[in-house]
Each structure stands twice: as C-alpha cells, then as structure tokens.
Design a protein around this motif. Structure first.
Motif, PDB file in Angstrom:
ATOM      1  N   PRO A   2       0.790  -1.238   0.000  1.00  0.00           N
ATOM      2  CA  PRO A   2       0.000   0.000   0.000  1.00  0.00           C
ATOM      3  C   PRO A   2       0.821   1.286   0.000  1.00  0.00           C
ATOM      4  O   PRO A   2       0.405   2.282  -0.581  1.00  0.00           O
ATOM      5  N   ASP A   3       1.966   1.287   0.630  1.00  0.00           N
ATOM      6  CA  ASP A   3       2.734   2.534   0.665  1.00  0.00           C
ATOM      7  C   ASP A   3       3.561   2.759  -0.613  1.00  0.00           C
ATOM      8  O   ASP A   3       4.214   3.769  -0.756  1.00  0.00           O
ATOM      9  N   LYS A   4       3.509   1.828  -1.559  1.00  0.00           N
ATOM     10  CA  LYS A   4       4.253   1.966  -2.811  1.00  0.00           C
ATOM     11  C   LYS A   4       3.338   2.225  -4.002  1.00  0.00           C
ATOM     12  O   LYS A   4       3.770   2.152  -5.132  1.00  0.00           O
ATOM     13  N   ARG A   5       2.085   2.520  -3.756  1.00  0.00           N
ATOM     14  CA  ARG A   5       1.152   2.746  -4.856  1.00  0.00           C
ATOM     15  C   ARG A   5       1.297   4.176  -5.387  1.00  0.00           C
ATOM     16  O   ARG A   5       1.708   5.082  -4.672  1.00  0.00           O
ATOM     17  N   SER A   6       0.908   4.318  -6.641  1.00  0.00           N
ATOM     18  CA  SER A   6       0.944   5.664  -7.230  1.00  0.00           C
ATOM     19  C   SER A   6      -0.342   6.402  -6.869  1.00  0.00           C
ATOM     20  O   SER A   6      -1.309   5.808  -6.411  1.00  0.00           O
ATOM     21  N   GLU A   7      -0.351   7.675  -7.093  1.00  0.00           N
ATOM     22  CA  GLU A   7      -1.506   8.502  -6.742  1.00  0.00           C
ATOM     23  C   GLU A   7      -2.651   8.344  -7.738  1.00  0.00           C
ATOM     24  O   GLU A   7      -3.779   8.705  -7.447  1.00  0.00           O
ATOM     25  N   ALA A   8      -2.388   7.806  -8.918  1.00  0.00           N
ATOM     26  CA  ALA A   8      -3.385   7.743  -9.983  1.00  0.00           C
ATOM     27  C   ALA A   8      -4.224   6.466  -9.947  1.00  0.00           C
ATOM     28  O   ALA A   8      -4.896   6.156 -10.917  1.00  0.00           O
ATOM     29  N   ILE A   9      -4.235   5.750  -8.860  1.00  0.00           N
ATOM     30  CA  ILE A   9      -4.987   4.494  -8.817  1.00  0.00           C
ATOM     31  C   ILE A   9      -6.201   4.605  -7.915  1.00  0.00           C
ATOM     32  O   ILE A   9      -6.315   5.519  -7.104  1.00  0.00           O
ATOM     33  N   ASP A  10      -7.094   3.642  -8.051  1.00  0.00           N
ATOM     34  CA  ASP A  10      -8.272   3.553  -7.196  1.00  0.00           C
ATOM     35  C   ASP A  10      -7.811   2.965  -5.857  1.00  0.00           C
ATOM     36  O   ASP A  10      -7.513   1.772  -5.751  1.00  0.00           O
ATOM     37  N   VAL A  11      -7.740   3.789  -4.843  1.00  0.00           N
ATOM     38  CA  VAL A  11      -7.191   3.399  -3.547  1.00  0.00           C
ATOM     39  C   VAL A  11      -7.998   2.274  -2.915  1.00  0.00           C
ATOM     40  O   VAL A  11      -7.434   1.315  -2.380  1.00  0.00           O
ATOM     41  N   GLU A  12      -9.311   2.350  -2.981  1.00  0.00           N
ATOM     42  CA  GLU A  12     -10.149   1.320  -2.364  1.00  0.00           C
ATOM     43  C   GLU A  12      -9.920  -0.042  -3.022  1.00  0.00           C
ATOM     44  O   GLU A  12      -9.747  -1.052  -2.335  1.00  0.00           O
ATOM     45  N   ALA A  13      -9.896  -0.091  -4.348  1.00  0.00           N
ATOM     46  CA  ALA A  13      -9.657  -1.346  -5.064  1.00  0.00           C
ATOM     47  C   ALA A  13      -8.260  -1.870  -4.757  1.00  0.00           C
ATOM     48  O   ALA A  13      -8.062  -3.084  -4.575  1.00  0.00           O
ATOM     49  N   TYR A  14      -7.300  -0.988  -4.691  1.00  0.00           N
ATOM     50  CA  TYR A  14      -5.922  -1.371  -4.389  1.00  0.00           C
ATOM     51  C   TYR A  14      -5.840  -1.983  -2.989  1.00  0.00           C
ATOM     52  O   TYR A  14      -5.224  -3.026  -2.796  1.00  0.00           O
ATOM     53  N   ASN A  15      -6.480  -1.371  -2.026  1.00  0.00           N
ATOM     54  CA  ASN A  15      -6.462  -1.871  -0.648  1.00  0.00           C
ATOM     55  C   ASN A  15      -7.164  -3.219  -0.537  1.00  0.00           C
ATOM     56  O   ASN A  15      -6.706  -4.106   0.197  1.00  0.00           O
ATOM     57  N   LYS A  16      -8.274  -3.390  -1.257  1.00  0.00           N
ATOM     58  CA  LYS A  16      -8.978  -4.677  -1.244  1.00  0.00           C
ATOM     59  C   LYS A  16      -8.109  -5.777  -1.845  1.00  0.00           C
ATOM     60  O   LYS A  16      -8.043  -6.885  -1.314  1.00  0.00           O
ATOM     61  N   ALA A  17      -7.463  -5.460  -2.952  1.00  0.00           N
ATOM     62  CA  ALA A  17      -6.591  -6.445  -3.595  1.00  0.00           C
ATOM     63  C   ALA A  17      -5.432  -6.818  -2.674  1.00  0.00           C
ATOM     64  O   ALA A  17      -5.091  -7.993  -2.526  1.00  0.00           O
ATOM     65  N   PHE A  18      -4.831  -5.827  -2.035  1.00  0.00           N
ATOM     66  CA  PHE A  18      -3.722  -6.103  -1.120  1.00  0.00           C
ATOM     67  C   PHE A  18      -4.208  -6.931   0.068  1.00  0.00           C
ATOM     68  O   PHE A  18      -3.523  -7.853   0.519  1.00  0.00           O
ATOM     69  N   SER A  19      -5.407  -6.655   0.553  1.00  0.00           N
ATOM     70  CA  SER A  19      -5.976  -7.411   1.667  1.00  0.00           C
ATOM     71  C   SER A  19      -6.171  -8.879   1.283  1.00  0.00           C
ATOM     72  O   SER A  19      -5.904  -9.784   2.081  1.00  0.00           O
ATOM     73  N   ARG A  20      -6.649  -9.135   0.055  1.00  0.00           N
ATOM     74  CA  ARG A  20      -6.831 -10.520  -0.406  1.00  0.00           C
ATOM     75  C   ARG A  20      -5.477 -11.233  -0.500  1.00  0.00           C
ATOM     76  O   ARG A  20      -5.356 -12.408  -0.133  1.00  0.00           O
TER      77      ARG A  20
END
Length: 120
Positions: A2-20
């Motif tokens: 999560p701390d390496k994501r870019s600003e141009a992404i969907d944060v919620e989808a990114y967090n859900k994917a990382f959680s899975r």
C-alpha cells in the motif's frame, strides 16, 4: 504494498486487492506451519488432471492401461485414494486449509471414478 502505490490508482480497489493477497499469504503460511509434507501432497493432488485416465492413474499410482474390466484396478485406486487422504489428514483440522482439503478429497474421489470407467 500500500505505501508503494501511485496517486493515480483507485485506492479502495488497491487496498482490497492487497488485503486478499495478505489473507492468501496467511493461509499458505498456516498450511505450511501445520505440515510441510502434507502441503506438498496437497499441491500435487490439486494440480492433478484427474479427468483423464493417465492423469488419474499418475496421481493414484495405478495402471493407466485401458480396460473393459476395471474392477481390480478400481480397487487399487480406492486404496491409493485412502492412502493419499491419509497423507493429507493433518490438514483436515486446519481452518485455513478446509476448502483445499475438501477439494483434494473430491479430486481423489474423481480420480477413482475416472479409473473405474471402462474404456478401450
């Protein structure tokens, strides 16, 4: 991460994917901690192609030759299935492996049925 994501992404989808991914990692670690050998056997069973006679025979270690009378080889396959499940039994009580254990059990049963089917 999560701390390496870019600003141009969907944060919620990114967090859900990382959680899975994190959940899958924890499940894999729990299965390995329960029994490494059983984990390797589980992998072998789940990767088997049991819908072909060759794949089912390879998993169960029985003769893959085509036959009309399959009674003897089907009995051998049933024994091999029981032996295979015995090698996986340490995972039966592991909550993280419940789904995979049930799938392995069904896979072994399907391998027996594939061997049982007569063919020429």
């Amino acid at each position: 991460h999560p701390d390496k994501r870019s600003e141009a992404i969907d944060v919620e989808a990114y967090n859900k994917a990382f959680s899975r991914l994190e959940s899958a990692k924890e499940q894999a670690e729990a299965i390995l901690a329960a029994d490494g050998d059983a984990c390797r056997e589980l992998y072998k069973v789940l990767r088997a192609e049991v819908h072909t006679r060759e794949g089912a025979a390879e998993l169960l270690g029985v003769d893959k030759a085509a036959a009309w009378d399959t009674e003897v080889v089907a009995e051998e396959a049933e024994k091999a299935c029981r032996w295979q499940m015995k090698r996986l039994e340490k995972l039966e009580g592991v909550a993280a492996a419940a789904r995979e254990y049930a799938l392995a059990k069904a896979t072994c049963s399907e391998a027996v049925e594939t061997i049982r089917r007569p063919c020429s």
